[in-house]
Design an enzyme around this catalytic site. Structure first.
Site, short mmCIF file in Angstrom:
data_model
loop_
_atom_site.label_atom_id
_atom_site.label_comp_id
_atom_site.label_asym_id
_atom_site.label_seq_id
_atom_site.Cartn_x
_atom_site.Cartn_y
_atom_site.Cartn_z
CG HIS A 27 -18.49 3.68 42.69
ND1 HIS A 27 -17.21 4.09 42.94
CD2 HIS A 27 -19.28 4.77 42.82
CE1 HIS A 27 -17.22 5.40 43.24
NE2 HIS A 27 -18.46 5.83 43.15
CG ASP A 29 -17.11 2.49 36.00
OD1 ASP A 29 -16.92 2.26 37.22
OD2 ASP A 29 -16.89 3.59 35.48
N GLY A 120 -18.98 19.71 35.46
CA GLY A 120 -18.67 19.25 36.81
C GLY A 120 -19.89 18.90 37.64
CB ALA A 121 -23.46 19.17 37.19
N GLY A 122 -21.59 16.16 37.16
CA GLY A 122 -21.79 14.72 37.06
C GLY A 122 -22.59 14.32 35.83
CB SER A 124 -20.40 12.86 31.27
OG SER A 124 -19.13 12.44 30.81
CD GLU A 158 -12.65 12.04 30.76
OE1 GLU A 158 -13.42 12.05 29.79
OE2 GLU A 158 -13.01 12.35 31.91
CG ASP A 170 -18.97 9.29 31.70
OD1 ASP A 170 -19.70 8.45 32.27
OD2 ASP A 170 -18.27 10.12 32.30
P1 ADP Z 1 -18.00 16.44 34.08
O1 ADP Z 1 -17.64 15.52 32.96
O2 ADP Z 1 -18.68 15.75 35.22
O3 ADP Z 1 -18.80 17.63 33.63
P2 ADP Z 1 -15.15 16.68 34.20
O4 ADP Z 1 -14.23 17.24 35.22
O5 ADP Z 1 -15.01 15.27 33.81
O6 ADP Z 1 -16.64 17.01 34.69
O7 ADP Z 1 -15.00 17.52 32.86
C1 ADP Z 1 -15.11 18.93 32.91
C2 ADP Z 1 -13.98 19.53 32.09
O8 ADP Z 1 -14.22 19.29 30.69
C3 ADP Z 1 -13.94 21.04 32.21
O9 ADP Z 1 -13.19 21.43 33.34
C4 ADP Z 1 -13.26 21.42 30.91
O10 ADP Z 1 -11.87 21.23 31.00
C5 ADP Z 1 -13.82 20.40 29.92
N1 ADP Z 1 -15.00 20.93 29.24
C6 ADP Z 1 -16.27 20.52 29.38
N2 ADP Z 1 -17.12 21.25 28.60
C7 ADP Z 1 -16.36 22.16 27.98
C8 ADP Z 1 -16.63 23.23 27.06
N3 ADP Z 1 -17.86 23.51 26.63
N4 ADP Z 1 -15.57 23.97 26.62
C9 ADP Z 1 -14.34 23.71 27.05
N5 ADP Z 1 -14.02 22.73 27.91
C10 ADP Z 1 -15.01 21.95 28.38
MG MG Z 2 -16.34 13.83 33.17
#
Ligand code: ADP
Ligand code: MG
Length: 379
Positions: A27, A29, A120-122, A124, A158, A170
């Site tokens: 936090h 950035d 979605g595990a943080g 990126s 993004e 990221d």
């Molecule tokens: P994080 O970056 O923490 O993993 P985010 O919500 O920022 O989570 O990004 C996840 C999103 O990125 C997914 O819901 C999807 O839309 C996209 N994404 C990530 N990896 C892939 C992949 N291999 N194929 C398609 N979409 C992806």
């Molecule tokens: Mg992300």
């Protein structure tokens, strides 16, 4: 599924880019401060073949139920993209919109995405997909942008094509990361420096504990923290909290209400901890940064109040079983913790954390090791 299975022919090239872990600097950035992430050995791969026409087609192993998404380079606009494909198509749009690339004479691509970055595990997964694609399009279209420019393109995409208000950490990690090193990033000047992590030479590893707790309050909580930081900076008469130092905290305590003060104190001390971590890594190596990691966690737990019981349990259990340091990483309200551990202790610490979660009645965490790896590249 493969590129061949989707499109019926073989791809011409393959690019990949890693996810990232933030070692310290949470936090900070959006307060113009400092962060210290590293690229990890989990990557997203984009297999690509050029087309004769101006169509971009994108498919992902992550979404095998639907046919590839198609969009012409003449139709690039945020409202023409949705779902995960915006992470790919948005890059082409942002290359034109943000970096000023002339795409009027370019041809399209067939793109297939695969990844072992958990979503979605943080870690990126979003930057991993953006940065691999950005590097690929930049090369294949011969745009000549450097990696820092591509990081800005990824962030812009993004923010405006996907619609997620994120910083540039990221993408910087995913594009600038190097093996067994961290990326020191000044979020105001965007100056970067690669700093040796030297975990291998010191017999250390980073263990990730993904709590699998969904970021339930993530959006609301994130916005509330940003607002507090802005309020604190305004009351203190500075442009951003980055402009305060630990010596200013006395005055901040007199001026601010208790909650805003504690939010400010987290950010100001966290910036200092990033600087201290960089100096400590350079002067004494990674074994000496443990107490900084723990202090960072305590500050997020007590002052910034973004931890959850699962993250606290991961950190205390790792420390009780001999970790060198541990902290939650990422935006908070769930997600993952990291622990810096001796290679020989890794198994015992991972088992202890898993057992502690079971005893507490928490969902089984996903525990795995990451290594600091090379950034985006052509494979
Ligand atoms: P994080 O970056 O923490 O993993 P985010 O919500 O920022 O989570 O990004 C996840 C999103 O990125 C997914 O819901 C999807 O839309 C996209 N994404 C990530 N990896 C892939 C992949 N291999 N194929 C398609 N979409 C992806
Ligand atoms: Mg992300």
């Amino acid at each position: 599924m493969t590129f061949q299975q989707v499109y019926g022919y073989e791809p011409a090239v393959q690019y990949s880019a890693p996810g990232r872990v933030n070692l310290i600097g949470e936090h900070t950035d959006y307060n113009d401060g400092y962060v210290l992430p590293f690229a990890i050995d989990r990557r997203t791969t984009a297999s690509i073949a050029p087309r004769e026409d101006r169509v971009l087609r994108v498919a992902s192993a992550f979404d095998t139920d639907n046919p590839p998404v198609s969009l012409s380079l003449d139709e690039l606009a945020p409202d023409r993209m949705d779902g995960w494909s915006a992470y790919v198509l948005g890059i082409a749009w942002a290359l034109r919109e943000q970096a000023g690339a002339d795409l009027s004479d370019k041809t399209g691509f067939d793109v297939f995405i695969e990844s072992d970055v958990p979503v979605g595990a943080g870690l990126s997964s979003s930057a991993a997909i953006e940065c691999g694609v950005a590097l690929a399009f930049n090369d294949l279209w011969e745009l000549g942008l450097d990696r820092k420019s591509l990081a800005r393109v990824g962030q812009y995409s993004e923010n405006h094509a996907v619609g997620a208000p994120t910083g540039i950490m990221d993408q910087s990690a995913s594009l600038l990361g190097e093996q067994d090193a961290v990326v020191f990033l000044d979020c105001r000047t965007l100056d970067t420096a690669v700093v040796d992590l030297a975990l291998e030479a010191n017999g250390l590893e980073v263990l990730v504990v993904d709590t699998r707790v969904e970021h339930a309050h993530a959006t609301g909580g994130y916005k509330a923290r940003r607002d507090s930081c802005e309020r604190g900076a305004a009351a203190m008469g500075v442009e951003a909290l980055r402009d305060l130092s630990v010596d200013d905290l006395h005055r901040a305590q007199e001026l601010l209400d208790d909650e805003t003060f504690r939010r400010v104190r987290h950010v100001v001390t966290e910036d200092q901890r990033v600087l201290d971590t960089v100096r400590t890594l350079r002067e004494h190596g990674p074994r000496a940064i443990g107490s900084l990691l723990v202090a960072s966690h305590e500050s997020m737990r007590d002052d910034f109040e973004i931890s959850v019981p699962e993250l606290d349990l991961a950190v205390t259990t790792a420390m009780e079983h001999g970790a060198v340091g541990a902290r939650m990483t990422g935006g908070g309200f769930g997600g993952a913790a990291i622990a810096l551990v001796d290679q020989e202790a890794r198994g015992a610490i991972a088992d202890a954390v898993t057992a502690a979660f079971a005893a507490a009645g928490y969902r089984e965490p996903n525990v795995f090791t990451v290594h600091a790896a090379q950034g985006a590249r052509r494979d």
